[in-house]
Design a protein around this motif. Structure first.
Motif, PDB file in Angstrom:
ATOM      1  N   SER A 169       0.816  -1.218   0.000  1.00 10.86           N
ATOM      2  CA  SER A 169       0.000   0.000   0.000  1.00 10.86           C
ATOM      3  C   SER A 169       0.846   1.262   0.000  1.00 10.86           C
ATOM      4  O   SER A 169       1.928   1.313   0.577  1.00 10.86           O
ATOM      5  N   GLU A 170       0.306   2.324  -0.667  1.00 11.87           N
ATOM      6  CA  GLU A 170       0.929   3.643  -0.640  1.00 11.87           C
ATOM      7  C   GLU A 170       0.286   4.541   0.405  1.00 11.87           C
ATOM      8  O   GLU A 170       0.745   5.650   0.648  1.00 11.87           O
ATOM      9  N   THR A 171      -0.807   4.063   1.020  1.00 11.83           N
ATOM     10  CA  THR A 171      -1.583   4.916   1.937  1.00 11.83           C
ATOM     11  C   THR A 171      -1.846   4.185   3.247  1.00 11.83           C
ATOM     12  O   THR A 171      -2.998   3.988   3.636  1.00 11.83           O
ATOM     13  N   LEU A 172      -0.802   3.797   3.944  1.00 10.43           N
ATOM     14  CA  LEU A 172      -0.964   3.050   5.187  1.00 10.43           C
ATOM     15  C   LEU A 172      -1.618   3.893   6.276  1.00 10.43           C
ATOM     16  O   LEU A 172      -2.337   3.375   7.134  1.00 10.43           O
ATOM     17  N   PHE A 173      -1.383   5.201   6.259  1.00 12.91           N
ATOM     18  CA  PHE A 173      -1.920   6.065   7.306  1.00 12.91           C
ATOM     19  C   PHE A 173      -3.441   6.017   7.339  1.00 12.91           C
ATOM     20  O   PHE A 173      -4.058   6.015   8.396  1.00 12.91           O
ATOM     21  N   LEU A 174      -4.073   5.924   6.168  1.00 13.23           N
ATOM     22  CA  LEU A 174      -5.533   5.946   6.084  1.00 13.23           C
ATOM     23  C   LEU A 174      -6.020   4.664   5.414  1.00 13.23           C
ATOM     24  O   LEU A 174      -5.535   4.286   4.345  1.00 13.23           O
ATOM     25  N   ILE A 175      -6.982   4.005   6.045  1.00 12.54           N
ATOM     26  CA  ILE A 175      -7.535   2.754   5.532  1.00 12.54           C
ATOM     27  C   ILE A 175      -8.992   2.993   5.152  1.00 12.54           C
ATOM     28  O   ILE A 175      -9.749   3.614   5.904  1.00 12.54           O
ATOM     29  N   TYR A 176      -9.387   2.504   3.991  1.00 15.42           N
ATOM     30  CA  TYR A 176     -10.731   2.757   3.476  1.00 15.42           C
ATOM     31  C   TYR A 176     -11.668   1.613   3.856  1.00 15.42           C
ATOM     32  O   TYR A 176     -11.308   0.428   3.771  1.00 15.42           O
ATOM     33  N   VAL A 177     -12.872   1.988   4.261  1.00 15.53           N
ATOM     34  CA  VAL A 177     -13.865   1.021   4.727  1.00 15.53           C
ATOM     35  C   VAL A 177     -14.920   0.841   3.645  1.00 15.53           C
ATOM     36  O   VAL A 177     -15.533   1.823   3.186  1.00 15.53           O
ATOM     37  N   LEU A 178     -15.143  -0.401   3.223  1.00 13.80           N
ATOM     38  CA  LEU A 178     -16.103  -0.717   2.169  1.00 13.80           C
ATOM     39  C   LEU A 178     -17.249  -1.556   2.721  1.00 13.80           C
ATOM     40  O   LEU A 178     -17.062  -2.328   3.668  1.00 13.80           O
ATOM     41  N   ASP A 179     -18.425  -1.390   2.103  1.00 14.26           N
ATOM     42  CA  ASP A 179     -19.536  -2.258   2.495  1.00 14.26           C
ATOM     43  C   ASP A 179     -19.513  -3.529   1.657  1.00 14.26           C
ATOM     44  O   ASP A 179     -18.561  -3.776   0.900  1.00 14.26           O
ATOM     45  N   GLU A 180     -20.570  -4.318   1.757  1.00 15.95           N
ATOM     46  CA  GLU A 180     -20.588  -5.621   1.085  1.00 15.95           C
ATOM     47  C   GLU A 180     -20.562  -5.509  -0.436  1.00 15.95           C
ATOM     48  O   GLU A 180     -20.130  -6.437  -1.140  1.00 15.95           O
ATOM     49  N   THR A 181     -21.001  -4.381  -0.964  1.00 12.28           N
ATOM     50  CA  THR A 181     -21.043  -4.190  -2.426  1.00 12.28           C
ATOM     51  C   THR A 181     -19.819  -3.457  -2.966  1.00 12.28           C
ATOM     52  O   THR A 181     -19.760  -3.138  -4.158  1.00 12.28           O
ATOM     53  N   GLY A 182     -18.850  -3.161  -2.111  1.00 16.58           N
ATOM     54  CA  GLY A 182     -17.645  -2.473  -2.544  1.00 16.58           C
ATOM     55  C   GLY A 182     -17.765  -0.962  -2.549  1.00 16.58           C
ATOM     56  O   GLY A 182     -16.878  -0.266  -3.042  1.00 16.58           O
ATOM     57  N   LYS A 183     -18.866  -0.442  -1.999  1.00 20.07           N
ATOM     58  CA  LYS A 183     -19.045   1.013  -1.944  1.00 20.07           C
ATOM     59  C   LYS A 183     -18.269   1.598  -0.773  1.00 20.07           C
ATOM     60  O   LYS A 183     -18.122   0.959   0.273  1.00 20.07           O
ATOM     61  N   VAL A 236     -10.963   7.845  -5.193  1.00 19.30           N
ATOM     62  CA  VAL A 236     -11.644   8.041  -6.471  1.00 19.30           C
ATOM     63  C   VAL A 236     -12.765   7.010  -6.549  1.00 19.30           C
ATOM     64  O   VAL A 236     -12.513   5.807  -6.447  1.00 19.30           O
ATOM     65  N   ALA A 237     -14.001   7.481  -6.697  1.00 17.68           N
ATOM     66  CA  ALA A 237     -15.162   6.591  -6.711  1.00 17.68           C
ATOM     67  C   ALA A 237     -16.019   6.861  -7.938  1.00 17.68           C
ATOM     68  O   ALA A 237     -16.036   7.981  -8.466  1.00 17.68           O
ATOM     69  N   ASP A 238     -16.763   5.829  -8.379  1.00 18.81           N
ATOM     70  CA  ASP A 238     -17.641   6.003  -9.543  1.00 18.81           C
ATOM     71  C   ASP A 238     -18.972   6.601  -9.116  1.00 18.81           C
ATOM     72  O   ASP A 238     -19.168   6.992  -7.954  1.00 18.81           O
ATOM     73  N   ALA A 239     -19.922   6.667 -10.054  1.00 18.27           N
ATOM     74  CA  ALA A 239     -21.212   7.300  -9.783  1.00 18.27           C
ATOM     75  C   ALA A 239     -21.987   6.581  -8.688  1.00 18.27           C
ATOM     76  O   ALA A 239     -22.821   7.187  -8.005  1.00 18.27           O
ATOM     77  N   GLU A 240     -21.724   5.299  -8.496  1.00 21.84           N
ATOM     78  CA  GLU A 240     -22.407   4.518  -7.459  1.00 21.84           C
ATOM     79  C   GLU A 240     -21.584   4.432  -6.172  1.00 21.84           C
ATOM     80  O   GLU A 240     -21.892   3.628  -5.295  1.00 21.84           O
ATOM     81  N   ASN A 241     -20.540   5.269  -6.088  1.00 22.35           N
ATOM     82  CA  ASN A 241     -19.682   5.364  -4.902  1.00 22.35           C
ATOM     83  C   ASN A 241     -18.853   4.103  -4.656  1.00 22.35           C
ATOM     84  O   ASN A 241     -18.422   3.838  -3.525  1.00 22.35           O
ATOM     85  N   ARG A 242     -18.606   3.334  -5.697  1.00 20.78           N
ATOM     86  CA  ARG A 242     -17.689   2.198  -5.577  1.00 20.78           C
ATOM     87  C   ARG A 242     -16.257   2.716  -5.690  1.00 20.78           C
ATOM     88  O   ARG A 242     -15.946   3.473  -6.617  1.00 20.78           O
ATOM     89  N   LEU A 243     -15.400   2.287  -4.780  1.00 21.64           N
ATOM     90  CA  LEU A 243     -14.013   2.758  -4.754  1.00 21.64           C
ATOM     91  C   LEU A 243     -13.242   2.189  -5.929  1.00 21.64           C
ATOM     92  O   LEU A 243     -13.136   0.970  -6.091  1.00 21.64           O
ATOM     93  N   LEU A 244     -12.688   3.079  -6.753  1.00 23.45           N
ATOM     94  CA  LEU A 244     -11.923   2.666  -7.929  1.00 23.45           C
ATOM     95  C   LEU A 244     -10.422   2.712  -7.677  1.00 23.45           C
ATOM     96  O   LEU A 244      -9.658   1.917  -8.233  1.00 23.45           O
TER      97      LEU A 244
END
Length: 449
Positions: A169-183, A236-244
Protein backbone atom coordinates in the motif's frame (compact mmCIF):
# COMPACT_ATOMS: atom_id res chain seq x y z
CA UNK A 1 20.66 7.53 4.22
CA UNK A 2 23.32 9.60 2.48
CA UNK A 3 22.21 12.86 0.86
CA UNK A 4 23.47 12.94 -2.72
CA UNK A 5 25.17 16.29 -3.27
CA UNK A 6 26.82 17.49 -6.48
CA UNK A 7 30.19 16.50 -5.04
CA UNK A 8 28.90 13.02 -4.18
CA UNK A 9 27.44 12.62 -7.67
CA UNK A 10 30.81 13.37 -9.24
CA UNK A 11 32.52 10.98 -6.86
CA UNK A 12 30.00 8.16 -7.49
CA UNK A 13 30.07 8.77 -11.25
CA UNK A 14 33.83 8.30 -11.39
CA UNK A 15 33.53 5.18 -9.24
CA UNK A 16 30.82 3.68 -11.50
CA UNK A 17 32.84 4.41 -14.65
CA UNK A 18 35.85 2.63 -13.13
CA UNK A 19 33.66 -0.36 -12.21
CA UNK A 20 32.24 -0.47 -15.74
CA UNK A 21 35.76 -0.54 -17.20
CA UNK A 22 36.63 -3.40 -14.84
CA UNK A 23 33.28 -5.15 -15.53
CA UNK A 24 32.30 -5.16 -11.84
CA UNK A 25 28.59 -5.13 -12.67
CA UNK A 26 27.32 -6.76 -9.48
CA UNK A 27 29.17 -4.22 -7.37
CA UNK A 28 27.44 -1.44 -9.32
CA UNK A 29 24.05 -2.98 -8.57
CA UNK A 30 24.94 -3.36 -4.89
CA UNK A 31 26.03 0.28 -4.80
CA UNK A 32 22.83 1.56 -6.43
CA UNK A 33 20.32 -0.66 -4.65
CA UNK A 34 18.43 1.35 -2.04
CA UNK A 35 19.20 4.77 -3.48
CA UNK A 36 16.37 7.20 -4.08
CA UNK A 37 14.86 7.33 -7.60
CA UNK A 38 15.96 10.94 -8.10
CA UNK A 39 19.54 10.10 -7.06
CA UNK A 40 19.58 7.12 -9.41
CA UNK A 41 18.38 9.25 -12.31
CA UNK A 42 20.97 11.94 -11.53
CA UNK A 43 23.78 9.38 -11.44
CA UNK A 44 22.70 7.72 -14.68
CA UNK A 45 22.49 11.05 -16.52
CA UNK A 46 25.96 11.99 -15.26
CA UNK A 47 27.48 8.83 -16.78
CA UNK A 48 29.15 9.54 -20.18
CA UNK A 49 27.03 8.34 -23.12
CA UNK A 50 29.59 5.79 -24.25
CA UNK A 51 29.25 3.91 -20.94
CA UNK A 52 25.46 4.03 -20.57
CA UNK A 53 24.70 1.06 -22.85
CA UNK A 54 26.98 -1.25 -20.82
CA UNK A 55 25.50 0.07 -17.59
CA UNK A 56 21.91 -0.54 -18.75
CA UNK A 57 22.75 -4.02 -19.97
CA UNK A 58 23.82 -5.17 -16.51
CA UNK A 59 21.64 -3.10 -14.18
CA UNK A 60 18.95 -4.96 -12.23
CA UNK A 61 15.43 -4.37 -13.54
CA UNK A 62 14.38 -3.10 -10.09
CA UNK A 63 17.06 -0.38 -10.19
CA UNK A 64 16.03 0.68 -13.70
CA UNK A 65 12.33 0.71 -12.69
CA UNK A 66 13.12 2.96 -9.73
CA UNK A 67 15.26 5.27 -11.85
CA UNK A 68 12.86 5.54 -14.79
CA UNK A 69 10.14 7.17 -12.67
CA UNK A 70 12.18 10.39 -12.59
CA UNK A 71 12.48 10.71 -16.38
CA UNK A 72 10.01 12.39 -18.74
CA UNK A 73 8.03 10.23 -21.17
CA UNK A 74 10.41 10.80 -24.08
CA UNK A 75 13.43 9.64 -22.07
CA UNK A 76 11.47 6.73 -20.59
CA UNK A 77 10.57 5.40 -24.03
CA UNK A 78 14.14 5.90 -25.24
CA UNK A 79 15.54 3.97 -22.28
CA UNK A 80 13.04 1.09 -22.65
CA UNK A 81 13.92 0.85 -26.34
CA UNK A 82 17.58 0.35 -25.45
CA UNK A 83 17.03 -2.54 -23.01
CA UNK A 84 14.96 -4.64 -25.43
CA UNK A 85 11.33 -5.85 -25.26
CA UNK A 86 11.86 -8.71 -22.78
CA UNK A 87 13.61 -6.64 -20.12
CA UNK A 88 11.34 -3.67 -20.87
CA UNK A 89 8.29 -5.77 -19.93
CA UNK A 90 9.95 -6.83 -16.67
CA UNK A 91 10.75 -3.19 -15.84
CA UNK A 92 7.21 -2.05 -16.66
CA UNK A 93 5.71 -4.75 -14.45
CA UNK A 94 7.60 -3.26 -11.47
CA UNK A 95 6.14 0.24 -11.89
CA UNK A 96 3.18 1.54 -9.90
CA UNK A 97 -0.08 1.58 -11.83
CA UNK A 98 -0.31 5.40 -11.92
CA UNK A 99 3.22 5.74 -13.34
CA UNK A 100 2.69 2.81 -15.69
CA UNK A 101 -0.64 4.04 -17.09
CA UNK A 102 0.85 7.47 -17.79
CA UNK A 103 3.73 5.88 -19.69
CA UNK A 104 1.58 3.37 -21.59
CA UNK A 105 -0.44 6.22 -23.10
CA UNK A 106 2.61 6.97 -25.26
CA UNK A 107 3.04 3.37 -26.46
CA UNK A 108 2.09 2.36 -30.02
CA UNK A 109 -1.16 0.35 -29.91
CA UNK A 110 0.48 -2.91 -30.99
CA UNK A 111 3.12 -2.66 -28.24
CA UNK A 112 0.46 -1.72 -25.70
CA UNK A 113 -1.77 -4.67 -26.60
CA UNK A 114 1.18 -7.08 -26.48
CA UNK A 115 2.29 -5.83 -23.07
CA UNK A 116 -1.20 -5.99 -21.56
CA UNK A 117 -1.76 -9.50 -22.93
CA UNK A 118 1.28 -10.73 -20.99
CA UNK A 119 0.09 -9.24 -17.69
CA UNK A 120 -2.15 -10.53 -14.94
CA UNK A 121 -5.71 -10.25 -16.30
CA UNK A 122 -7.04 -8.21 -13.37
CA UNK A 123 -4.16 -5.73 -13.44
CA UNK A 124 -4.36 -5.41 -17.23
CA UNK A 125 -8.07 -4.61 -16.97
CA UNK A 126 -7.35 -1.98 -14.30
CA UNK A 127 -4.66 -0.37 -16.46
CA UNK A 128 -6.93 -0.31 -19.51
CA UNK A 129 -9.56 1.42 -17.40
CA UNK A 130 -7.04 4.05 -16.25
CA UNK A 131 -5.83 4.65 -19.81
CA UNK A 132 -9.44 5.09 -20.97
CA UNK A 133 -9.80 8.19 -18.79
CA UNK A 134 -8.63 11.50 -20.28
CA UNK A 135 -5.09 12.59 -19.32
CA UNK A 136 -4.78 14.78 -16.23
CA UNK A 137 -7.97 13.46 -14.64
CA UNK A 138 -8.35 11.62 -11.33
CA UNK A 139 -8.89 8.30 -13.12
CA UNK A 140 -5.55 8.60 -14.92
CA UNK A 141 -3.70 9.48 -11.69
CA UNK A 142 -5.15 6.95 -9.25
CA UNK A 143 -3.46 3.83 -7.97
CA UNK A 144 -4.85 0.49 -6.78
CA UNK A 145 -2.21 0.29 -4.05
CA UNK A 146 -4.36 1.15 -1.04
CA UNK A 147 -5.66 -0.65 2.06
CA UNK A 148 -9.34 -1.45 2.48
CA UNK A 149 -11.33 -3.31 5.13
CA UNK A 150 -15.00 -4.21 5.48
CA UNK A 151 -17.60 -2.64 7.72
CA UNK A 152 -18.03 -5.70 9.88
CA UNK A 153 -14.35 -6.60 10.25
CA UNK A 154 -12.96 -6.44 13.75
CA UNK A 155 -10.07 -4.17 14.66
CA UNK A 156 -7.83 -7.23 15.10
CA UNK A 157 -8.67 -8.46 11.59
CA UNK A 158 -8.04 -5.00 10.12
CA UNK A 159 -4.67 -4.70 11.88
CA UNK A 160 -3.63 -8.10 10.58
CA UNK A 161 -4.66 -7.15 7.05
CA UNK A 162 -2.68 -3.88 7.34
CA UNK A 163 0.43 -5.82 8.44
CA UNK A 164 0.17 -8.21 5.50
CA UNK A 165 -0.37 -5.51 2.86
CA UNK A 166 1.72 -2.68 4.37
CA UNK A 167 4.51 -3.04 1.80
CA UNK A 168 2.00 -3.06 -1.05
CA UNK A 169 0.00 0.00 0.00
CA UNK A 170 0.93 3.64 -0.64
CA UNK A 171 -1.58 4.92 1.94
CA UNK A 172 -0.96 3.05 5.19
CA UNK A 173 -1.92 6.07 7.31
CA UNK A 174 -5.53 5.95 6.08
CA UNK A 175 -7.54 2.75 5.53
CA UNK A 176 -10.73 2.76 3.48
CA UNK A 177 -13.86 1.02 4.73
CA UNK A 178 -16.10 -0.72 2.17
CA UNK A 179 -19.54 -2.26 2.49
CA UNK A 180 -20.59 -5.62 1.09
CA UNK A 181 -21.04 -4.19 -2.43
CA UNK A 182 -17.64 -2.47 -2.54
CA UNK A 183 -19.04 1.01 -1.94
CA UNK A 184 -17.00 3.50 0.06
CA UNK A 185 -18.58 3.73 3.53
CA UNK A 186 -15.89 5.56 5.48
CA UNK A 187 -12.25 5.69 6.56
CA UNK A 188 -10.30 4.70 9.62
CA UNK A 189 -6.80 5.81 10.52
CA UNK A 190 -4.13 3.32 11.51
CA UNK A 191 -3.73 5.25 14.77
CA UNK A 192 -7.38 4.57 15.65
CA UNK A 193 -6.85 0.88 14.94
CA UNK A 194 -3.87 0.74 17.27
CA UNK A 195 -5.66 2.34 20.23
CA UNK A 196 -8.99 0.51 19.76
CA UNK A 197 -9.91 -2.81 21.36
CA UNK A 198 -9.20 -5.85 19.19
CA UNK A 199 -12.79 -7.09 19.22
CA UNK A 200 -14.27 -3.68 18.28
CA UNK A 201 -16.16 -3.53 14.97
CA UNK A 202 -14.72 -1.18 12.31
CA UNK A 203 -18.16 0.31 11.65
CA UNK A 204 -18.20 1.67 15.20
CA UNK A 205 -14.90 3.59 14.98
CA UNK A 206 -14.75 4.70 11.35
CA UNK A 207 -15.15 8.26 10.07
CA UNK A 208 -18.24 8.36 7.85
CA UNK A 209 -17.95 11.73 6.09
CA UNK A 210 -15.58 10.89 3.25
CA UNK A 211 -14.92 13.30 0.38
CA UNK A 212 -14.18 11.51 -2.88
CA UNK A 213 -13.78 12.58 -6.52
CA UNK A 214 -15.06 11.01 -9.71
CA UNK A 215 -12.55 9.49 -12.16
CA UNK A 216 -13.27 12.31 -14.64
CA UNK A 217 -12.46 15.08 -12.16
CA UNK A 218 -9.84 17.36 -13.72
CA UNK A 219 -6.54 18.03 -12.01
CA UNK A 220 -7.37 21.72 -11.60
CA UNK A 221 -10.36 20.78 -9.42
CA UNK A 222 -8.20 18.34 -7.44
CA UNK A 223 -5.73 21.20 -6.92
CA UNK A 224 -8.55 23.34 -5.51
CA UNK A 225 -9.61 20.57 -3.12
CA UNK A 226 -6.03 20.28 -1.84
CA UNK A 227 -6.09 23.99 -1.02
CA UNK A 228 -9.31 23.60 0.98
CA UNK A 229 -8.81 20.29 2.80
CA UNK A 230 -5.99 18.55 4.64
CA UNK A 231 -5.77 15.34 2.63
CA UNK A 232 -3.25 12.56 2.98
CA UNK A 233 -4.89 10.85 -0.02
CA UNK A 234 -7.98 11.34 -2.16
CA UNK A 235 -10.28 8.37 -2.93
CA UNK A 236 -11.64 8.04 -6.47
CA UNK A 237 -15.16 6.59 -6.71
CA UNK A 238 -17.64 6.00 -9.54
CA UNK A 239 -21.21 7.30 -9.78
CA UNK A 240 -22.41 4.52 -7.46
CA UNK A 241 -19.68 5.36 -4.90
CA UNK A 242 -17.69 2.20 -5.58
CA UNK A 243 -14.01 2.76 -4.75
CA UNK A 244 -11.92 2.67 -7.93
CA UNK A 245 -8.56 3.83 -6.61
CA UNK A 246 -6.72 6.41 -4.57
CA UNK A 247 -4.58 9.43 -5.45
CA UNK A 248 -1.65 9.12 -3.05
CA UNK A 249 0.03 11.97 -1.19
CA UNK A 250 3.19 12.02 -3.32
CA UNK A 251 1.11 12.17 -6.51
CA UNK A 252 -0.91 15.06 -5.07
CA UNK A 253 2.28 16.97 -4.30
CA UNK A 254 3.53 16.23 -7.81
CA UNK A 255 0.22 17.57 -9.11
CA UNK A 256 0.68 20.85 -7.22
CA UNK A 257 4.22 21.24 -8.58
CA UNK A 258 3.07 20.39 -12.11
CA UNK A 259 0.16 22.85 -11.97
CA UNK A 260 2.48 25.60 -10.73
CA UNK A 261 5.07 24.92 -13.42
CA UNK A 262 2.42 24.85 -16.14
CA UNK A 263 0.93 28.16 -15.04
CA UNK A 264 4.37 29.77 -14.91
CA UNK A 265 5.11 28.44 -18.39
CA UNK A 266 1.78 29.65 -19.78
CA UNK A 267 2.19 33.08 -18.25
CA UNK A 268 5.46 33.33 -20.21
CA UNK A 269 3.97 31.65 -23.31
CA UNK A 270 6.38 28.73 -22.92
CA UNK A 271 5.35 25.12 -23.47
CA UNK A 272 5.17 23.00 -20.29
CA UNK A 273 7.29 20.22 -21.83
CA UNK A 274 10.39 22.40 -22.28
CA UNK A 275 13.10 21.74 -19.73
CA UNK A 276 16.90 21.82 -19.46
CA UNK A 277 17.21 18.58 -21.46
CA UNK A 278 14.97 19.61 -24.37
CA UNK A 279 16.83 19.77 -27.68
CA UNK A 280 17.19 23.28 -29.25
CA UNK A 281 15.15 22.47 -32.38
CA UNK A 282 12.27 21.03 -30.34
CA UNK A 283 12.33 23.92 -27.85
CA UNK A 284 12.27 26.45 -30.70
CA UNK A 285 9.39 24.61 -32.42
CA UNK A 286 7.29 24.69 -29.24
CA UNK A 287 7.97 28.36 -28.49
CA UNK A 288 7.62 29.77 -32.02
CA UNK A 289 3.79 29.65 -32.45
CA UNK A 290 3.11 32.16 -29.67
CA UNK A 291 5.99 34.39 -30.72
CA UNK A 292 4.80 34.48 -34.35
CA UNK A 293 1.28 35.44 -33.22
CA UNK A 294 2.70 38.18 -31.00
CA UNK A 295 4.94 39.33 -33.85
CA UNK A 296 1.94 40.06 -36.08
CA UNK A 297 0.01 41.68 -33.23
CA UNK A 298 3.08 43.83 -32.56
CA UNK A 299 2.96 45.11 -36.16
CA UNK A 300 -0.13 47.05 -35.13
CA UNK A 301 2.10 49.09 -32.83
CA UNK A 302 4.34 49.94 -35.76
CA UNK A 303 1.37 51.11 -37.83
CA UNK A 304 0.24 53.40 -35.01
CA UNK A 305 3.69 55.01 -34.77
CA UNK A 306 3.90 55.47 -38.56
CA UNK A 307 0.48 57.15 -38.56
CA UNK A 308 1.85 59.79 -36.19
CA UNK A 309 5.23 60.25 -37.87
CA UNK A 310 4.53 63.94 -38.45
CA UNK A 311 3.71 64.43 -34.76
CA UNK A 312 6.97 62.80 -33.70
CA UNK A 313 8.98 65.03 -36.05
CA UNK A 314 7.59 68.10 -34.30
CA UNK A 315 7.89 66.73 -30.76
CA UNK A 316 10.90 64.41 -30.66
CA UNK A 317 10.81 64.52 -26.85
CA UNK A 318 7.59 62.52 -27.00
CA UNK A 319 9.61 59.50 -28.18
CA UNK A 320 11.60 59.57 -24.93
CA UNK A 321 8.50 58.60 -22.98
CA UNK A 322 6.95 56.02 -25.32
CA UNK A 323 8.97 53.00 -24.01
CA UNK A 324 8.22 54.06 -20.43
CA UNK A 325 4.46 54.26 -21.03
CA UNK A 326 4.41 50.94 -22.89
CA UNK A 327 6.46 49.24 -20.19
CA UNK A 328 4.33 50.56 -17.33
CA UNK A 329 1.14 49.49 -19.10
CA UNK A 330 2.49 45.98 -19.62
CA UNK A 331 3.60 45.77 -16.00
CA UNK A 332 0.25 46.69 -14.53
CA UNK A 333 -1.55 44.37 -16.95
CA UNK A 334 0.67 41.45 -15.97
CA UNK A 335 0.09 42.17 -12.27
CA UNK A 336 -3.69 42.06 -12.74
CA UNK A 337 -3.35 38.92 -14.86
CA UNK A 338 -1.43 37.15 -12.07
CA UNK A 339 -4.07 38.11 -9.48
CA UNK A 340 -6.95 36.84 -11.64
CA UNK A 341 -5.26 33.58 -12.73
CA UNK A 342 -4.37 32.77 -9.13
CA UNK A 343 -7.93 33.53 -8.00
CA UNK A 344 -9.44 31.36 -10.74
CA UNK A 345 -7.19 28.45 -9.75
CA UNK A 346 -8.23 28.70 -6.09
CA UNK A 347 -12.00 29.12 -6.34
CA UNK A 348 -15.06 29.13 -8.57
CA UNK A 349 -15.98 32.68 -9.55
CA UNK A 350 -19.62 33.67 -10.11
CA UNK A 351 -21.05 36.78 -11.78
CA UNK A 352 -21.24 38.73 -8.54
CA UNK A 353 -17.58 38.05 -7.80
CA UNK A 354 -16.57 39.06 -11.34
CA UNK A 355 -18.36 42.42 -11.07
CA UNK A 356 -16.81 43.02 -7.65
CA UNK A 357 -13.36 42.15 -9.01
CA UNK A 358 -13.66 44.44 -12.04
CA UNK A 359 -14.89 47.34 -9.89
CA UNK A 360 -12.03 46.76 -7.47
CA UNK A 361 -9.49 46.76 -10.29
CA UNK A 362 -11.05 49.93 -11.73
CA UNK A 363 -10.47 51.70 -8.42
CA UNK A 364 -6.94 50.28 -8.20
CA UNK A 365 -6.15 51.44 -11.75
CA UNK A 366 -7.49 54.93 -11.02
CA UNK A 367 -5.26 55.28 -7.96
CA UNK A 368 -2.21 53.89 -9.78
CA UNK A 369 -2.93 56.06 -12.82
CA UNK A 370 -3.29 59.23 -10.77
CA UNK A 371 -0.04 58.67 -8.85
CA UNK A 372 2.08 57.55 -11.81
CA UNK A 373 0.49 59.99 -14.26
CA UNK A 374 1.06 62.89 -11.87
CA UNK A 375 4.68 61.92 -11.33
CA UNK A 376 5.46 61.61 -15.04
CA UNK A 377 3.71 64.96 -15.70
CA UNK A 378 6.08 66.69 -13.25
CA UNK A 379 9.13 64.87 -14.63
CA UNK A 380 8.28 65.74 -18.25
CA UNK A 381 7.49 69.36 -17.39
CA UNK A 382 10.69 69.91 -15.35
CA UNK A 383 12.94 67.94 -17.73
CA UNK A 384 11.69 69.35 -21.04
CA UNK A 385 10.19 72.65 -19.82
CA UNK A 386 7.03 71.98 -21.84
CA UNK A 387 3.68 72.10 -20.03
CA UNK A 388 1.75 70.63 -22.97
CA UNK A 389 4.20 67.73 -23.28
CA UNK A 390 3.78 67.01 -19.56
CA UNK A 391 -0.01 66.99 -19.91
CA UNK A 392 0.13 64.67 -22.96
CA UNK A 393 2.54 62.21 -21.33
CA UNK A 394 0.82 62.30 -17.92
CA UNK A 395 -2.70 61.83 -19.33
CA UNK A 396 -1.46 59.10 -21.70
CA UNK A 397 0.08 57.14 -18.83
CA UNK A 398 -3.07 57.66 -16.74
CA UNK A 399 -5.33 56.26 -19.47
CA UNK A 400 -3.09 53.37 -20.46
CA UNK A 401 -2.63 52.20 -16.85
CA UNK A 402 -6.41 52.00 -16.54
CA UNK A 403 -6.74 50.14 -19.85
CA UNK A 404 -3.80 47.84 -19.06
CA UNK A 405 -5.18 46.89 -15.64
CA UNK A 406 -8.64 46.18 -17.07
CA UNK A 407 -7.16 44.14 -19.94
CA UNK A 408 -5.19 42.01 -17.48
CA UNK A 409 -8.40 41.48 -15.50
CA UNK A 410 -11.01 40.95 -18.21
CA UNK A 411 -9.09 38.83 -20.77
CA UNK A 412 -8.50 35.82 -18.45
CA UNK A 413 -12.11 36.07 -17.19
CA UNK A 414 -13.41 35.89 -20.77
CA UNK A 415 -11.19 32.90 -21.55
CA UNK A 416 -12.37 31.14 -18.38
CA UNK A 417 -16.00 31.83 -19.36
CA UNK A 418 -15.47 30.02 -22.67
CA UNK A 419 -13.72 27.09 -20.93
CA UNK A 420 -10.22 28.01 -22.07
CA UNK A 421 -7.35 27.89 -19.61
CA UNK A 422 -7.03 31.51 -18.38
CA UNK A 423 -3.28 31.08 -17.95
CA UNK A 424 -2.90 31.20 -21.74
CA UNK A 425 -3.69 34.91 -21.47
CA UNK A 426 0.04 35.10 -21.00
CA UNK A 427 2.24 37.98 -19.94
CA UNK A 428 3.62 38.47 -23.47
CA UNK A 429 0.10 38.62 -24.95
CA UNK A 430 -1.14 41.13 -22.38
CA UNK A 431 2.06 43.17 -22.81
CA UNK A 432 1.70 43.24 -26.60
CA UNK A 433 -1.97 44.25 -26.46
CA UNK A 434 -1.16 46.91 -23.90
CA UNK A 435 1.58 48.28 -26.16
CA UNK A 436 -1.15 49.03 -28.68
CA UNK A 437 -3.21 50.78 -25.99
CA UNK A 438 -0.25 52.83 -24.80
CA UNK A 439 0.74 54.02 -28.26
CA UNK A 440 -2.84 54.87 -29.14
CA UNK A 441 -3.16 57.00 -26.01
CA UNK A 442 0.26 58.63 -26.41
CA UNK A 443 -0.98 60.49 -29.53
CA UNK A 444 -4.29 61.97 -28.38
CA UNK A 445 -3.95 64.84 -30.79
CA UNK A 446 -1.53 66.07 -33.41
CA UNK A 447 0.83 68.65 -32.00
CA UNK A 448 0.74 70.41 -35.34
CA UNK A 449 -2.84 71.47 -34.90
Amino acid sequence: MEVLTLKNIEKDTLLIVEMLKEEKYQEINDMLTGKRPYDLASLFQSIPDKHRAAMLEHLDEAVIASMITRFNHMNQLELLGKVGPVRANKILSLLDTDVLSSLLRHFPKTDLDRFLSEMNEEKARYLQEMISYPPNTAGSMMTDRYLSVHLHDTVAEAVEKAKVHAVYSETLFLIYVLDETGKLAGTVSYRDLVIAEGNEIIENIMFRQVLSVSPNTKKTEIHRLLQKYDFSAIPVADAENRLLGVIAFDDMMQLVIQETNEDIGKLAAVDKEIDFDTKPAIAAKRRLPWLIILLFIGLVSGNIISAFEETLEQAVALAFFMPLIAGMTGNTGTQSLAVVVRGLSEQDIDGKTIIKLILRECKVSLLIGLVCGGMIFLIAFIWQGNMYLGIVVGSSLFLTLILGTLAGTIVPLILDKFNFDPAVASGPLITTVNDIFSLSCTFPSRLSS
